[in-house]
Write a protein that holds these residues in place. Structure first.
Motif, mmCIF file in Angstrom:
data_model
loop_
_atom_site.group_PDB
_atom_site.id
_atom_site.type_symbol
_atom_site.label_atom_id
_atom_site.label_comp_id
_atom_site.label_asym_id
_atom_site.label_seq_id
_atom_site.Cartn_x
_atom_site.Cartn_y
_atom_site.Cartn_z
ATOM 1 N N UNK A 92 31.800 38.308 32.535
ATOM 2 C CA UNK A 92 30.373 37.745 32.385
ATOM 3 C C UNK A 92 30.047 36.360 33.048
ATOM 4 N N UNK A 93 30.907 36.069 34.090
ATOM 5 C CA UNK A 93 30.670 34.793 35.061
ATOM 6 C C UNK A 93 29.637 34.781 35.976
ATOM 7 N N UNK A 94 29.406 36.340 36.416
ATOM 8 C CA UNK A 94 28.346 36.674 37.497
ATOM 9 C C UNK A 94 27.290 37.517 36.568
ATOM 10 N N UNK A 95 25.950 36.898 36.832
ATOM 11 C CA UNK A 95 25.026 37.551 35.762
ATOM 12 C C UNK A 95 23.821 37.663 36.626
ATOM 13 N N UNK A 96 22.763 38.683 36.347
ATOM 14 C CA UNK A 96 21.592 38.686 37.064
ATOM 15 C C UNK A 96 21.715 39.051 38.733
ATOM 16 N N UNK A 97 20.917 38.307 39.286
ATOM 17 C CA UNK A 97 20.708 38.330 40.746
ATOM 18 C C UNK A 97 21.589 37.286 41.320
ATOM 19 N N UNK A 98 22.833 37.792 42.055
ATOM 20 C CA UNK A 98 23.734 37.077 42.376
ATOM 21 C C UNK A 98 23.848 36.948 43.971
ATOM 22 N N UNK A 99 24.277 35.600 44.583
ATOM 23 C CA UNK A 99 24.614 35.655 45.837
ATOM 24 C C UNK A 99 26.145 35.267 45.906
ATOM 25 N N UNK A 100 26.816 35.993 46.815
ATOM 26 C CA UNK A 100 28.335 35.692 46.680
ATOM 27 C C UNK A 100 28.810 35.343 48.213
ATOM 28 N N UNK A 101 28.984 34.175 48.687
ATOM 29 C CA UNK A 101 29.363 33.839 49.831
ATOM 30 C C UNK A 101 30.826 34.207 49.961
ATOM 31 N N UNK A 102 31.267 34.897 50.938
ATOM 32 C CA UNK A 102 32.536 35.541 51.264
ATOM 33 C C UNK A 102 32.795 35.429 52.759
ATOM 34 N N UNK A 103 33.898 34.876 53.021
ATOM 35 C CA UNK A 103 34.148 34.696 54.457
ATOM 36 C C UNK A 103 35.003 36.024 55.050
ATOM 37 N N UNK A 104 35.367 36.649 54.271
ATOM 38 C CA UNK A 104 36.437 37.855 54.716
ATOM 39 C C UNK A 104 36.440 38.758 53.529
ATOM 40 N N UNK A 105 36.878 40.049 53.980
ATOM 41 C CA UNK A 105 37.154 41.131 52.992
ATOM 42 C C UNK A 105 35.824 41.518 52.267
ATOM 43 N N UNK A 106 34.778 41.732 52.902
ATOM 44 C CA UNK A 106 33.639 42.117 52.327
ATOM 45 C C UNK A 106 33.487 43.484 51.472
ATOM 46 N N UNK A 107 34.040 44.520 52.151
ATOM 47 C CA UNK A 107 34.165 45.763 51.459
ATOM 48 C C UNK A 107 35.055 45.617 49.864
ATOM 49 N N UNK A 108 36.107 44.694 49.931
ATOM 50 C CA UNK A 108 36.936 44.410 48.601
ATOM 51 C C UNK A 108 36.021 43.700 47.752
ATOM 52 N N UNK A 109 35.176 42.958 48.201
ATOM 53 C CA UNK A 109 34.420 42.038 47.415
ATOM 54 C C UNK A 109 33.309 42.820 46.548
ATOM 55 N N UNK A 110 32.684 43.872 47.281
ATOM 56 C CA UNK A 110 31.690 44.718 46.682
ATOM 57 C C UNK A 110 32.318 45.325 45.833
ATOM 58 N N UNK A 111 33.267 46.185 45.942
ATOM 59 C CA UNK A 111 34.311 46.984 45.180
ATOM 60 C C UNK A 111 34.671 45.926 43.928
ATOM 61 N N UNK A 112 34.731 44.889 43.976
ATOM 62 C CA UNK A 112 35.426 43.937 42.882
ATOM 63 C C UNK A 112 34.071 43.777 41.937
ATOM 64 N N UNK A 113 32.754 43.527 42.584
ATOM 65 C CA UNK A 113 31.665 43.091 41.999
ATOM 66 C C UNK A 113 31.245 44.389 40.960
ATOM 67 N N UNK A 114 31.273 45.463 41.850
ATOM 68 C CA UNK A 114 30.721 46.734 41.189
ATOM 69 C C UNK A 114 31.746 47.288 39.925
ATOM 70 N N UNK A 115 32.858 47.022 40.189
ATOM 71 C CA UNK A 115 33.705 47.576 38.870
ATOM 72 C C UNK A 115 33.611 46.281 37.750
ATOM 73 N N UNK A 116 33.547 45.222 38.305
ATOM 74 C CA UNK A 116 33.238 44.310 37.306
ATOM 75 C C UNK A 116 32.060 44.304 36.438
#
Length: 479
Positions: A92-116
């Motif tokens: 529950x640390x990411x809520x509503x409309x979130x912007x995630x600044x990430x410098x690498x591994x964007x596919x893994x980032x998307x997967x993690x957010x959606x699963x969480x």
């Protein structure tokens, strides 16, 4: 939930998160924030709180202020980024409309957010503690590589979405997903992406000799079904995937205790993962031939239930003496494994919540008659962040299952401590001359208490199976 990729911070967000990846210079991450606070941000980002997984701070100047959630992966690499964002979203640390600044591994980032972001709640609408829209901000990404990155993120998102669909099937209350209802749900999703579907009635099961499946379902008022899914998009013989789908397992006359029954809605986790993998393969357009056999049944006690001492006959003519009606999953799989030979399969993989969680909640158990297939599946699981571990397939274990009235019995109370090994050996006796693997996912498909995953379904091993099919598609369906 939608995940998009862009190079600039969107104008309106509920929260900005920054992934502190040690392989990415903090100046690159800070450059995505408003100009007047970039220097302050670079200073803060260069002093990570190593003892925390997330840290919320406010970056402010005279012109603007931004609430920033710092997310700290344990180490560098896509797996660590996926796990860190999964944890932040799930808690529950990411809520509503979130912007995630990430410098690498964007596919893994998307997967993690959606699963969480996944939630299953029948109490009412709304998930106020979950992200509803995510923008991955990659300031160092060149305009030329943006399209390729977006395509990679879309593929990763599809993996997560199919995993979440499998989780939803498992988490659905058992009274709302009887075999006929679950069959309809799966058929609707499969048909929508061009997968051929066929639902077997009890009469069809009897015609094909599925005595184990009919025996397990005898005690329930809800009749069993077999869902056959066919995806023809490649060359050669099909890969046959088999999923155990006991929509509720009371144990039959060998009834389970209350504590064990409390999570038995998850005893169809194997069928859910297989269905999700096939639908996901079709959505992605993988060039593979796949046939899935999903055995959907309730295992209930009643006056019509199968009894200890009864004998069931399988499609290949082999017979099993039922000594424990709560060892029902192997009866279903024996039917399907015997029938799988009729497809002249390139490989057969069965997936089931079958015995006990010998390896805990993070590793599924693998048995196989072929090293190449076993390695394929293990590598696919590692890439997906859904690892497994191979255990020995010992034909000698069937000596514990000798029967005086049938070819084998399904369980030995005198050797219960080695039942996982004995069950795999039992199944191997129904395997014809084809490569075969058995995935026992009893520890990974559902977590009764909160640990790394929230309590509830995990969807395991959907992503491992999809990665396996991706690999087969790249090689034209062969090893």
């Amino acid at each position: 939930m939608q995940v998009v990729v862009q190079r600039q911070l969107p104008p309106q967000t509920d929260l900005v998160a920054v992934v502190i990846d040690k392989s990415v210079p903090v100046e690159h991450l800070a450059s995505a924030l408003p100009a007047e606070i970039q220097a302050l941000a670079a200073h803060e980002l260069s002093h990570p709180r190593a003892d925390q997984t997330t840290d919320l701070l406010r970056l402010a100047s005279t012109q603007s202020a931004v609430d920033v959630l710092l997310v700290y992966p344990d180490e560098s690499g896509p797996g660590a980024v996926r796990e860190a964002l999964f944890s932040a979203a799930a808690k529950g640390r990411l809520r509503g409309k979130v912007a995630v600044i990430v410098g690498a591994h964007l596919p893994a980032a998307a997967e993690g957010i959606l699963l969480g972001a996944y939630r299953f709640n029948t109490a009412g609408p709304g998930t106020p503690d979950a992200p509803t829209h995510a923008v991955l901000v990659a300031p160092a990404l060149s305009e030329q590589s943006l399209a390729d990155t977006r395509a990679e993120v879309e593929r990763a998102a599809a993996l997560a979405e199919m995993t979440n669909w499998a989780r939803r099937l498992v988490d659905t209350p058992p009274g709302e997903k009887t075999p006929t209802v679950l069959a309809s749900t799966i058929v609707e999703a499969a048909a929508a992406v061009g997968v051929q579907t066929r639902v077997w009635s009890p009469e069809t099961l009897a015609e094909h000799g599925f005595g184990g499946t009919l025996g397990v379902g005898r005690g329930s008022a809800n009749e069993p079904r077999l869902v056959e899914l066919t995806l023809r998009a490649g060359e050669g013989s099909p890969i046959v995937l088999i999923g155990k789908g006991v929509t509720f397992d009371a144990g039959g006359l060998s009834i389970k205790n209350d504590r064990t029954q409390s999570w038995m809605k998850a005893d169809m986790g194997g069928a859910a993962a297989v269905a999700a993998a096939v639908v996901g393969a079709a959505r992605r357009g993988l060039p593979v031939n796949v046939t899935a056999l999903l055995l959907l049944v309730e295992n209930m006690p009643s006056g019509t239930a199968i009894r200890p001492g009864d004998v069931v006959r399988h499609p290949n003519g082999r017979t099993t003496e039922v000594t424990n009606t709560d060892a029902e999953g192997r009866l279903l799989l024996a039917d399907a494994l015997a029938y799988a030979a009729t497809f002249n399969p390139a490989a057969v993989v069965d997936v089931a919540t079958l015995t006990s969680a010998l390896l805990g909640g993070d590793l599924w158990m693998l048995f196989s008659n072929e090293d190449g297939l076993a390695n394929e599946l293990l590598e696919a699981g590692d890439r997906a962040g859904e690892p497994g571990w191979r255990l020995p397939l010992l034909a000698a274990m069937t000596r514990h299952l000798d029967s005086t009235v049938a070819d084998l019995k399904n369980y030995s109370f005198d050797h219960a401590r080695v039942d996982t090994l004995a069950a795999a050996a039992y199944l191997s006796s129904f395997v014809d001359a084809f490569p075969w693997a058995h995935l026992d996912v009893v520890g990974t498909a559902f977590h009764a208490s909160t640990d790394r995953w929230p309590a509830g379904a995990t969807g395991s091993p959907t992503r491992a199976l999809m990665n396996f099919l991706v690999g087969r598609g790249e090689r034209g369906g062969v090893q």
